[in-house]
Design an enzyme around this catalytic site. Structure first.
Site, PDB file in Angstrom:
ATOM      1  N   LYS A   4     -22.623 -33.930  41.456  1.00 20.59           N
ATOM      2  CA  LYS A   4     -22.709 -32.919  40.301  1.00 20.59           C
ATOM      3  C   LYS A   4     -21.552 -31.709  41.028  1.00 20.59           C
ATOM      4  CE  LYS A   4     -26.690 -30.125  41.899  1.00 20.59           C
ATOM      5  NZ  LYS A   4     -27.919 -29.645  41.592  1.00 20.59           N
ATOM      6  N   GLU A  19     -19.495 -28.681  58.827  1.00 16.28           N
ATOM      7  CA  GLU A  19     -18.294 -28.183  58.590  1.00 16.28           C
ATOM      8  C   GLU A  19     -18.484 -27.108  57.538  1.00 16.28           C
ATOM      9  OE1 GLU A  19     -16.724 -31.740  57.366  1.00 16.28           O
ATOM     10  OE2 GLU A  19     -14.215 -30.838  57.472  1.00 16.28           O
ATOM     11  N   TYR A  55     -35.006 -25.668  49.787  1.00 18.67           N
ATOM     12  CA  TYR A  55     -35.829 -25.302  50.931  1.00 18.67           C
ATOM     13  C   TYR A  55     -34.863 -25.045  52.306  1.00 18.67           C
ATOM     14  CZ  TYR A  55     -34.858 -30.331  51.857  1.00 18.67           C
ATOM     15  OH  TYR A  55     -34.249 -31.505  52.053  1.00 18.67           O
ATOM     16  N   SER A  56     -33.737 -24.606  51.632  1.00 24.92           N
ATOM     17  CA  SER A  56     -32.897 -24.140  52.704  1.00 24.92           C
ATOM     18  C   SER A  56     -31.862 -22.969  52.159  1.00 24.92           C
ATOM     19  CB  SER A  56     -32.112 -25.459  52.922  1.00 24.92           C
ATOM     20  OG  SER A  56     -31.268 -25.832  51.774  1.00 24.92           O
ATOM     21  N   GLU A 101     -17.927 -24.017  45.891  1.00 30.04           N
ATOM     22  CA  GLU A 101     -18.466 -25.195  45.059  1.00 30.04           C
ATOM     23  C   GLU A 101     -17.330 -25.708  43.996  1.00 30.04           C
ATOM     24  OE1 GLU A 101     -22.119 -24.427  43.482  1.00 30.04           O
ATOM     25  OE2 GLU A 101     -23.004 -24.041  45.388  1.00 30.04           O
ATOM     26  N   ASP A 155     -27.012 -37.261  43.944  1.00 35.86           N
ATOM     27  CA  ASP A 155     -26.980 -35.962  43.159  1.00 35.86           C
ATOM     28  C   ASP A 155     -25.589 -35.183  43.140  1.00 35.86           C
ATOM     29  OD1 ASP A 155     -28.032 -33.733  42.140  1.00 35.86           O
ATOM     30  OD2 ASP A 155     -29.018 -32.808  43.898  1.00 35.86           O
ATOM     31  N   CYS A 215     -17.134 -24.963  54.521  1.00 38.27           N
ATOM     32  CA  CYS A 215     -16.132 -25.399  53.119  1.00 38.27           C
ATOM     33  C   CYS A 215     -15.978 -24.019  52.512  1.00 38.27           C
ATOM     34  CB  CYS A 215     -16.666 -26.356  52.252  1.00 38.27           C
ATOM     35  SG  CYS A 215     -17.188 -28.083  52.882  1.00 38.27           S
ATOM     36  N   GLU A 246     -21.855 -28.630  41.852  1.00 39.88           N
ATOM     37  CA  GLU A 246     -22.326 -27.751  42.932  1.00 39.88           C
ATOM     38  C   GLU A 246     -22.399 -28.526  44.250  1.00 39.88           C
ATOM     39  OE1 GLU A 246     -23.628 -28.370  39.981  1.00 39.88           O
ATOM     40  OE2 GLU A 246     -24.780 -26.849  38.832  1.00 39.88           O
ATOM     41  N   LYS A 263     -26.963 -24.580  58.149  1.00 44.54           N
ATOM     42  CA  LYS A 263     -27.844 -25.010  57.080  1.00 44.54           C
ATOM     43  C   LYS A 263     -29.187 -24.624  57.791  1.00 44.54           C
ATOM     44  CE  LYS A 263     -29.776 -28.524  53.744  1.00 44.54           C
ATOM     45  NZ  LYS A 263     -29.080 -29.692  52.827  1.00 44.54           N
TER      46      LYS A 263
HETATM   47  N1  LIG Z   1     -20.724 -27.105  54.348  1.00 40.44           N
HETATM   48  C1  LIG Z   1     -21.045 -26.100  53.607  1.00 40.44           C
HETATM   49  N2  LIG Z   1     -19.873 -24.990  53.394  1.00 40.44           N
HETATM   50  C2  LIG Z   1     -20.097 -24.063  52.675  1.00 40.44           C
HETATM   51  N3  LIG Z   1     -21.093 -24.005  51.607  1.00 40.44           N
HETATM   52  C3  LIG Z   1     -22.166 -24.876  51.656  1.00 40.44           C
HETATM   53  C4  LIG Z   1     -22.127 -25.856  52.757  1.00 40.44           C
HETATM   54  N4  LIG Z   1     -23.432 -26.800  52.419  1.00 40.44           N
HETATM   55  C5  LIG Z   1     -23.867 -26.136  51.342  1.00 40.44           C
HETATM   56  N5  LIG Z   1     -23.175 -25.119  50.841  1.00 40.44           N
HETATM   57  C6  LIG Z   1     -23.511 -23.938  50.013  1.00 40.44           C
HETATM   58  O1  LIG Z   1     -25.096 -23.938  50.128  1.00 40.44           O
HETATM   59  C7  LIG Z   1     -25.825 -24.366  48.740  1.00 40.44           C
HETATM   60  C8  LIG Z   1     -26.927 -24.825  49.224  1.00 40.44           C
HETATM   61  O2  LIG Z   1     -26.872 -26.082  50.055  1.00 40.44           O
HETATM   62  P1  LIG Z   1     -28.059 -26.679  50.394  1.00 40.44           P
HETATM   63  O3  LIG Z   1     -27.322 -28.155  50.949  1.00 40.44           O
HETATM   64  O4  LIG Z   1     -28.992 -26.003  51.305  1.00 40.44           O
HETATM   65  O5  LIG Z   1     -28.819 -26.932  49.071  1.00 40.44           O
HETATM   66  P2  LIG Z   1     -29.012 -28.000  48.269  1.00 40.44           P
HETATM   67  O6  LIG Z   1     -29.608 -29.148  48.956  1.00 40.44           O
HETATM   68  O7  LIG Z   1     -27.507 -28.118  47.538  1.00 40.44           O
HETATM   69  O8  LIG Z   1     -29.949 -27.592  47.278  1.00 40.44           O
HETATM   70  P3  LIG Z   1     -31.214 -28.449  46.807  1.00 40.44           P
HETATM   71  O9  LIG Z   1     -32.365 -28.567  47.845  1.00 40.44           O
HETATM   72  O10 LIG Z   1     -31.701 -27.751  45.579  1.00 40.44           O
HETATM   73  O11 LIG Z   1     -30.557 -29.554  46.223  1.00 40.44           O
HETATM   74  C9  LIG Z   1     -24.662 -25.431  48.148  1.00 40.44           C
HETATM   75  O12 LIG Z   1     -24.860 -25.320  46.989  1.00 40.44           O
HETATM   76  C10 LIG Z   1     -23.339 -24.717  48.591  1.00 40.44           C
HETATM   77  O13 LIG Z   1     -22.916 -23.872  47.682  1.00 40.44           O
END
Ligand SMILES: Nc1ncnc2c1ncn2[C@@H]1O[C@H](COP(=O)(O)OP(=O)(O)OP(=O)(O)O)[C@@H](O)[C@H]1O
Length: 494
Positions: free
Chosen positions: A164, A117, A50-51, A123, A162, A119, A166, A68
């Site tokens: 993993k 922050e 959802y994001s 991943e 969670d 990254c 990713e 996010k």
């Molecule tokens: N701080 C960050 N810096 C860079 N990329 C990010 C960061 N946080 C998340 N991402 C990237 O965005 C993707 C989606 O992140 P998000 O937290 O929105 O979804 P998620 O919670 O991992 O997914 P789900 O809700 O399906 O478990 C991550 O898998 C990662 O590749």
């Protein structure tokens, strides 16, 4: 969500107070009165259920964040409000180099925003994919940094649930940061402030996490423990060394069978020490896993696989070279810095798409990011998420909570009908017509498995048997097993 961004306690690092019911939790990352137009939006880093996460530069300061963006409509519809609140509160109070930092939040009528922050290294999953598999030295480096961060997290009384590749992100210098606290669970040993009710075991019987990394005890509906994260760590170490997770198959159903059977095979790429480490992390008994003993993480850190690691200075170790993808500027999906806001509807099937999939979608013109202009008055745009009532609440009694909810099809002999199936903690199984929002009658609950039981036909098909009738369902998200486990767990609670 009631938040006073103006409360400032000098010297404490506290910039506000998060009020939830009668409890006030001091918070560091303020809810700002920002709007999306305050940022230059750049590369899309990924999409979650959802994001979406986008690189965003604050125009005024030049600071760059991972923004996010969470869809309020989806959050309320899927009853994720408490999940998002817990993620925000937990992220705010953590302070560890191995955990992604939260700097601020803001919201408008459609979305909640978290300034995280960034990254830049992407991943860990992408590193494994690009390098096919990682060397033992590289694996040792990443595993050590993950363990260091997990020890901190577990020390606070939190289970990530969670872990993993990713959700393990890399800084531009190649160091690990744990991200995505959307499944985090607080234990009774919690050492930070959390909203009331977060400790209630509402979701003990739901299958959180990602299928390939779910431990057997969770499939057996046992409540979460720190051991869940250690199992997932074992799977992640296996994946780093071999390129694939240990339990893989064509469907979630078959993966679960392999996990339950502990169908674990090692190829020649695994050294004896690596095999032993993985074997001990993937112990079917969570209390036996390395890191779960009376001396906590000490035994895990002393494992011969980690010989040479100086745990006190683990974050000072030189990081492996990052293998960077060949992202061209065109693929970078840069978005204009015009006064656009974003129509971020949930991605199709709710599954996570990689950057590449997303960038391809943008090239194909199928991206769900559509620039639009929010013309509503500003006060509307900063409405609190609590004012967005979930449409399912009207079907619940006071104090009743949803344990599991799925959109699915009710299969009749010749036809099928869309239905929203809800199970509550009462317990009650409610059927709702999702388009007309009318209750279609409950499935009579019984604690007796002879009077109410679920038969799994396939991962997508299941039947609920009661003494009066048999109702057949199709859940395209393959959550049949989850429904079965949830109902059985609630029956056991009697
Ligand atoms: N701080 C960050 N810096 C860079 N990329 C990010 C960061 N946080 C998340 N991402 C990237 O965005 C993707 C989606 O992140 P998000 O937290 O929105 O979804 P998620 O919670 O991992 O997914 P789900 O809700 O399906 O478990 C991550 O898998 C990662 O590749």
């Amino acid at each position: 969500m009631d938040f006073d961004a103006r409360t400032n306690t000098p010297g404490s690092g506290i910039t506000g107070v998060y009020r939830t019911g009668t409890i006030s939790i001091p918070i560091r990352a303020p809810q700002e009165l920002f709007v999306i137009e305050d940022f230059y939006l750049r590369k899309v880093y990924g999409t979650g259920t959802y994001s979406k996460v986008i690189e965003a530069e604050k125009k005024e300061t030049g600071s760059v964040y991972a923004l996010k963006i969470m869809d309020k409509r989806y959050i309320t519809k899927e009853n994720k409000i408490s999940t998002v609140k817990l993620e925000r509160i937990v992220l705010d109070q953590m302070s560890h180099p191995g955990i992604v930092k939260l700097f601020f939040t803001f919201q408008d009528s459609r979305s909640l925003y978290m300034g995280l922050e960034l990254c830049e290294g992407g991943e860990l999953y992408d590193q494994i994919k690009r390098k096919v598999r990682l060397s033992e030295d590289e694996t040792r480096f990443y595993a050590s940094e993950i363990i260091d961060a997990l020890e901190y997290l577990h020390g606070l009384g939190l289970i990530h649930r969670d872990i993993k590749p990713e959700n393990l992100l890399l800084t531009k210098n190649g160091h690990i940061k744990i991200a995505d606290f959307g499944s985090v669970k607080a234990t009774k040993e919690i050492k930070i402030s959390i909203p009331p009710n977060s400790l209630e075991n509402k979701k003990a019987c739901s299958l959180d996490g990602t299928s390939a990394y779910i431990p057997p005890e969770v499939l057996n509906s046992f409540p979460p423990t720190y051991g869940n994260d250690l199992w997932a760590l074992g799977c992640t170490i296996y994946q780093m060394l071999s390129g694939t997770p240990p339990f893989k198959d064509e469907s979630e159903w078959l993966i679960f069978q392999r996990i339950m059977a502990r169908d674990l095979n090692f190829t020649d790429v695994f050294s004896n020490q690596a095999k032993d480490l993985i074997d001990k992390l993937l112990d079917p008994d969570p209390s036996n896993r390395l890191g779960m003993g009376h001396d906590g993480y000490a035994t895990l850190k002393r494992h011969p696989f980690f010989n040479g690691v100086i745990w006190e200075n683990v974050r000072d170790m030189p990081a492996p070279n990052l293998s960077l993808g060949s992202c061209t500027k065109e693929e970078d999906c840069r978005v204009q810095e015009s006064s656009s806001t974003w129509n971020h509807t949930k991605t199709g099937n709710g599954s996570k798409s990689s950057n590449h999939q997303h960038q391809k979608a943008i090239q194909d013109g199928t991206s769900d990011f559509v620039a639009s202009t929010d013309t509503r008055p500003y006060m509307f745009r900063i409405a609190s998420i609590d004012s967005f009532d979930s449409k399912w609440q009207e079907f619940l009694e006071d104090g009743e909570s949803i344990v599991m909810i799925s959109k699915m099809k009710k299969i009749n002999k010749l036809t099928s009908k869309k239905i929203q199936l809800i199970i509550t903690d009462k317990p009650k199984i409610i059927r709702i017509d999702p388009s007309k929002l009318i209750a279609k009658g409950d499935i009579v609950w019984s604690y007796n498995p002879n009077e109410l039981n679920v038969q799994l036909i396939s991962p997508t098909h299941f039947k609920i048997f009661t003494t009066k009738k048999v109702v057949s369902f199709e859940d395209v998200k393959k959550r049949g097993l989850q429904w079965k486990k949830t109902i059985e767990e609630l029956q056991r609670r009697c």
